[in-house]
Enzyme design. Sequence first.
Site, PDB file in Angstrom:
ATOM      1  N   ASP A   1     -30.533 -14.244  28.565  1.00 43.57           N
ATOM      2  CA  ASP A   1     -29.597 -13.438  27.787  1.00 43.57           C
ATOM      3  C   ASP A   1     -30.305 -12.836  26.580  1.00 43.57           C
ATOM      4  O   ASP A   1     -31.276 -13.419  26.073  1.00 43.57           O
ATOM      5  CB  ASP A   1     -28.431 -14.300  27.289  1.00 43.57           C
ATOM      6  CG  ASP A   1     -27.568 -14.803  28.439  1.00 43.57           C
ATOM      7  OD1 ASP A   1     -27.522 -14.129  29.476  1.00 43.57           O
ATOM      8  OD2 ASP A   1     -26.942 -15.865  28.283  1.00 43.57           O
TER       9      ASP A   1
ATOM     10  N   TYR B   1     -34.448 -26.201  28.595  1.00 47.91           N
ATOM     11  CA  TYR B   1     -33.915 -25.434  27.467  1.00 47.91           C
ATOM     12  C   TYR B   1     -33.703 -26.329  26.248  1.00 47.91           C
ATOM     13  O   TYR B   1     -33.416 -27.524  26.379  1.00 47.91           O
ATOM     14  CB  TYR B   1     -32.537 -24.839  27.821  1.00 47.91           C
ATOM     15  CG  TYR B   1     -32.518 -23.884  28.987  1.00 47.91           C
ATOM     16  CD1 TYR B   1     -32.624 -22.507  28.788  1.00 47.91           C
ATOM     17  CD2 TYR B   1     -32.368 -24.357  30.289  1.00 47.91           C
ATOM     18  CE1 TYR B   1     -32.588 -21.629  29.862  1.00 47.91           C
ATOM     19  CE2 TYR B   1     -32.330 -23.481  31.364  1.00 47.91           C
ATOM     20  CZ  TYR B   1     -32.439 -22.128  31.149  1.00 47.91           C
ATOM     21  OH  TYR B   1     -32.404 -21.260  32.215  1.00 47.91           O
TER      22      TYR B   1
ATOM     23  N   ASP C   1     -20.691 -17.885  24.195  1.00 48.62           N
ATOM     24  CA  ASP C   1     -21.805 -17.936  23.252  1.00 48.62           C
ATOM     25  C   ASP C   1     -21.448 -17.146  22.002  1.00 48.62           C
ATOM     26  O   ASP C   1     -20.339 -16.601  21.883  1.00 48.62           O
ATOM     27  CB  ASP C   1     -23.118 -17.458  23.888  1.00 48.62           C
ATOM     28  CG  ASP C   1     -23.101 -15.985  24.300  1.00 48.62           C
ATOM     29  OD1 ASP C   1     -22.241 -15.235  23.800  1.00 48.62           O
ATOM     30  OD2 ASP C   1     -23.950 -15.594  25.114  1.00 48.62           O
TER      31      ASP C   1
ATOM     32  N   ARG D   1     -24.559 -22.196  28.682  1.00 44.50           N
ATOM     33  CA  ARG D   1     -23.320 -21.762  28.024  1.00 44.50           C
ATOM     34  C   ARG D   1     -22.111 -22.487  28.602  1.00 44.50           C
ATOM     35  O   ARG D   1     -21.153 -22.801  27.890  1.00 44.50           O
ATOM     36  CB  ARG D   1     -23.127 -20.255  28.191  1.00 44.50           C
ATOM     37  CG  ARG D   1     -23.963 -19.410  27.274  1.00 44.50           C
ATOM     38  CD  ARG D   1     -23.732 -17.940  27.534  1.00 44.50           C
ATOM     39  NE  ARG D   1     -24.241 -17.531  28.838  1.00 44.50           N
ATOM     40  CZ  ARG D   1     -23.924 -16.372  29.434  1.00 44.50           C
ATOM     41  NH1 ARG D   1     -23.065 -15.558  28.867  1.00 44.50           N
ATOM     42  NH2 ARG D   1     -24.450 -16.062  30.594  1.00 44.50           N
TER      43      ARG D   1
END
Length: 292
Positions: free
Chosen positions: A43, A71, A85, A180
């Site tokens: 993203d 992550y 988000d 997310r």
Amino acid sequence: MSSLPPAGMVVVDKPGEMTSHGVVARVRRLAGTRKVGHAGTLDPMATGVLVLGVGRATRLLGHLMLTEKAYDATILLGTVTTTDDAEGEVVRTADPEALAGLEEARVRIALEQFVGDILQVPTAVSAIKVDGKRAYARVRDGEQVELKARPVTVHEIVVHDVALPEVRISVRCSSGTYIRAIARDLGEALGVGGHLTALRRTAVGAFDLDSAHTLDELAETFTLVPIAEAARATFPAVDLDEEQAAQVRFGRPLDLTLPGEGEHAVFAPDGEFLALYAASAGIAKPVAVFVG
């Protein structure tokens, strides 16, 4: 640019507020070729490891997309957004008393339910296609999008800090997992809502931040991981003799027992990467051949 290896991987440390397609466009200019693709988008808000293929190595990308990813993420509890988000619009905030009543132990216990083989509903603004149209495009056009739950595997969630309403975690997961969605679902499990405020991808398979370069660094020195090195780092490697290598060049099956399951990278005696092979009915069959 002619001195560059003809094919390979570029591991980029993507900056925030830049699309993955924007990174591809920049690397195309640096590499002097339009034949550049990425192994899974990030993203615009997210930073970190974005693996690009150049030349013949673009054909490896679909296989790389199936590898494990890692992550670092920050979750803000108490607020729900349209995109799960920080880039979305706020649609709901928690009662201050409910948020104040949260305890760290409860947050940690709630996160445990997201580890393992789970069914996850992707975020509505994902790139998943619904009747031929990307889900995010439908949301952008004002449509209500409801996606079906999908099986994903979350290998590990490490909780670094719970400074409510913020929670900092690291996640190691299968391809297709939405961080997310973990933020959203954690908030729902705690009854206060939540969304992702920061995301940094730290690894895609064997490629991590130690092997990544910023776009500015690549502009100074264009660093390409040769396709043979990338394949050997990503897949179990099998070194062939000359006769076997000749068979591979014609895309023929090999009377060969591969050491494990899934795709294996096979190499000529001189180290040249030839193809990906997988076991089938007791022999090794080509999945993708990279040489003629």
